[in-house]
Enzyme design. Structure first.
Site, PDB file in Angstrom:
ATOM      1  CG  ASP A  84     -52.036  36.478   6.627  1.00 28.79           C
ATOM      2  OD1 ASP A  84     -51.750  35.266   6.676  1.00 28.79           O
ATOM      3  OD2 ASP A  84     -52.972  36.983   7.275  1.00 28.79           O
ATOM      4  CB  ILE A  85     -48.722  32.128   4.662  1.00 27.71           C
ATOM      5  CG1 ILE A  85     -48.540  31.016   3.630  1.00 27.71           C
ATOM      6  CG2 ILE A  85     -49.249  31.624   5.997  1.00 27.71           C
ATOM      7  CD1 ILE A  85     -47.370  30.118   3.872  1.00 27.71           C
ATOM      8  CG  ASN A  88     -47.380  21.184  17.001  1.00 32.66           C
ATOM      9  OD1 ASN A  88     -47.951  20.094  16.891  1.00 32.66           O
ATOM     10  ND2 ASN A  88     -48.026  22.276  17.399  1.00 32.66           N
ATOM     11  N   GLY A 102     -47.857  30.879  16.037  1.00 27.37           N
ATOM     12  CA  GLY A 102     -47.220  31.340  14.804  1.00 27.37           C
ATOM     13  C   GLY A 102     -48.019  31.021  13.557  1.00 27.37           C
ATOM     14  CG  ASP A 105     -49.582  24.711  13.614  1.00 29.79           C
ATOM     15  OD1 ASP A 105     -50.389  24.355  12.746  1.00 29.79           O
ATOM     16  OD2 ASP A 105     -49.266  23.993  14.584  1.00 29.79           O
ATOM     17  CB  SER A 115     -37.308  25.807  11.466  1.00 32.88           C
ATOM     18  OG  SER A 115     -37.870  24.521  11.525  1.00 32.88           O
ATOM     19  N   GLY A 117     -39.175  31.021  12.904  1.00 33.03           N
ATOM     20  CA  GLY A 117     -39.904  31.802  13.905  1.00 33.03           C
ATOM     21  C   GLY A 117     -39.582  31.321  15.304  1.00 33.03           C
ATOM     22  CB  ILE A 118     -41.762  30.113  18.088  1.00 38.33           C
ATOM     23  CG1 ILE A 118     -42.516  28.981  17.416  1.00 38.33           C
ATOM     24  CG2 ILE A 118     -42.604  31.359  18.166  1.00 38.33           C
ATOM     25  CD1 ILE A 118     -43.752  28.525  18.180  1.00 38.33           C
TER      26      ILE A 118
END
Length: 169
Positions: free
Chosen positions: A10-11, A24, A32, A34, A118, A120-121
């Site tokens: 986990d970051i 974003n 995600g 963010d 980029s 992920g979603i």
């Protein structure tokens, strides 16, 4: 030269000077990585985003805020290209890593943890996202001593390790 490692986890739990947020363009939180960073960092991260980036941030650029309740000192936010929405210029993805390291140098950060920007979603093909990350971080003229690519799942972690091995790391 920067030392680059793969980490499974986990970051938001990385004990580093700066963690990188795949943000974003609005810079107001999201899903995600963010969303996880904003939840873990608390309201100070969002307040600083609003104050520092009233008009948001361009794709490929980076900027910093406080890390709030995170153990890191700073969050370096970068906006990756949204492959799923047709933003497929790889130079924008490369710019995210390059600009993030430039901001880290401005802050005198010595340790940094990256997500796969980029991948992920935003739908960037994961193997290419990993290649862009590894190649750009290793080639960057930076004073950062230790960088980590934090993979959230075991498949991504294995792929990052494979790319690091292929790069001689």
């Amino acid at each position: 030269m920067v030392t680059l490692d793969a980490v499974l986890g986990d970051i938001t739990r990385q004990d580093v000077d700066a963690i990188v947020n795949a943000a974003n363009t609005r810079m107001r939180g999201g899903g995600g990585v963010d969303g996880a960073i904003h939840r873990a960092g608390g309201p100070d991260v969002l307040r600083d985003c609003v104050a520092r980036f009233p008009d948001g941030l361009a794709v490929g650029d980076a900027g910093w805020t406080t890390a709030g309740r995170l153990s890191a000192r700073w969050v370096i936010h970068t906006v990756g290209p949204n492959h799923a929405a047709g933003q497929r210029d790889r130079s924008l993805l490369v710019s995210c890593y390059r600009r993030t390291l430039e901001v880290a140098d401005e802050l005198a950060a010595r340790t940094i943890a990256f997500p796969l920007i980029s991948a992920g979603i935003y739908g960037w093909p994961r193997r290419d996202a990993i290649a862009a990350a590894v190649d750009t971080i290793l080639a960057a003229p930076t004073r950062v001593g230790e960088a980590r690519i934090v993979a959230f799942g075991p498949d991504a972690y294995d792929e990052v390790r494979e790319r690091l091995s292929a790069a001689g790391v």
